[in-house]
Structure formats: C-alpha cells, structure tokens
Design a protein around this motif. Structure first.
Motif, PDB file in Angstrom:
ATOM      1  N   ASP A 126      71.383  80.158  57.381  1.00 15.13           N
ATOM      2  CA  ASP A 126      70.584  80.132  58.610  1.00 15.13           C
ATOM      3  C   ASP A 126      69.144  79.693  58.344  1.00 15.13           C
ATOM      4  O   ASP A 126      68.278  79.815  59.204  1.00 15.13           O
ATOM      5  CB  ASP A 126      70.611  81.496  59.309  1.00 15.13           C
TER       6      ASP A 126
ATOM      7  N   PRO B  85      65.986  77.599  58.395  1.00 14.16           N
ATOM      8  CA  PRO B  85      65.560  76.566  59.337  1.00 14.16           C
ATOM      9  C   PRO B  85      65.458  75.170  58.712  1.00 14.16           C
ATOM     10  O   PRO B  85      65.694  74.170  59.389  1.00 14.16           O
ATOM     11  CB  PRO B  85      64.181  77.039  59.815  1.00 14.16           C
TER      12      PRO B  85
ATOM     13  N   ASP C 103      68.942  73.938  58.696  1.00 12.76           N
ATOM     14  CA  ASP C 103      69.296  73.585  60.076  1.00 12.76           C
ATOM     15  C   ASP C 103      68.715  72.233  60.471  1.00 12.76           C
ATOM     16  O   ASP C 103      69.393  71.407  61.093  1.00 12.76           O
ATOM     17  CB  ASP C 103      68.804  74.652  61.060  1.00 12.76           C
TER      18      ASP C 103
END
Length: 162
Positions: free
Chosen positions: A20, A22, A25
C-alpha cells in the motif's frame, strides 16, 4: 547505517513489501517514478550517500522470482534512480539459481560484519518488527548467505528481468 564504518549489506528475499506504499501505487498507475523523490526517498539517499562518503561499502542483493512480481518490477524500475543514485551497489539473483544456498529465514541488514538488523514482515508484506542480533553464529550465517548470494547475483546494469 550511521554507525557503519566498513560495510552495510542488505539481503531481500520477498516478492512484495508494503503493497500500500503510495510510491508503489503511483508506479502502478503509470510506471513512472512519481514519489521516489519525496522526503522519504531523499532521506534514504542522503543516509546512503553519507555512508558511502565515509568509505562504507553499501550493497543490496535481491533474490527474486521470475517472472517478476509487480512490486519487484517496481523495485527494478526505480533502482537506478533511487538506490544506485545514492551509491548502493545492487544485484539480482533469480530464485531458480538460489536452490543450493543456505539462507536465513528473514531479510536483514548486516553492518560491519558484526551487527544484524533483521526485518520481520507479515504474510502480506507489511513491516511488523525489527530485531537487533549480535549472536556470532547468526551473524556468521547471514554474512555467509549474503556473500553466496552476491557471488551468484547479476549486477543491476546487467540484469534483464523476465
């Protein structure tokens, strides 16, 4: 890392970490290096550069499954601009070439061949704990494992992921 005088070596053996994140991502969205130059990334590179400037050899070896997981592909894509840019030497070892190696059960940092920082992760790749180990037999096992991986691994500039 700040106390290392001679060497700091890191062995990574997972196919995914902190899924997860960032920065990961952002990479997943468009395969860019968006976020790599955030405060955390700059801080890491400054830490490594400081160590390298003091004469510390900073090396990272990654044992990877092929074809690469998305996360390891992300690591590969950012290595030149993140790790190598800071002064780390990075090598890659396909897991199929690691069968004959005796490896510890966890990723670790080994500083000056004397002190281990063992990283513990959940099954989903989230960091859960760090353990400081100086027990000579464990340190020797990890140092031997890292050296064996390093000898078989391919330098980042030469590694072509599948």
């Amino acid at each position: 890392m700040r106390a290392a005088a001679v060497s700091a070596v890191h062995l990574e053996m997972r196919d995914g970490y902190m899924l997860d994140d960032p920065v990961f991502d952002a990479w997943r969205a468009d395969h860019s290096q968006v976020g790599v130059d955030d405060e955390s990334g700059r801080g890491w590179r400054a830490l490594v550069r400081d160590a390298v400037t003091r004469g510390v050899a900073v090396r990272r070896a990654r044992i990877v499954s092929e074809p690469l997981s998305d996360y390891v592909r992300f690591e590969y894509d950012i290595t030149a601009g993140h790790n190598a840019r800071a002064g780390e030497e990075v090598r890659w070892l396909p897991r199929t070439r690691a069968t004959g190696l005796a490896l510890p059960g966890n990723d670790f940092w080994l500083f000056d061949g004397e002190s281990l920082l063992v990283n513990h992760f959940s099954g989903s790749g989230d960091w859960t704990a760090t353990e400081h180990v100086t027990e000579p037999d464990v340190v020797k096992l990890c140092a031997t494992a890292f050296d064996a991986v390093w000898a078989l691994a391919v330098p980042h500039a030469d590694y072509r992921p599948r």
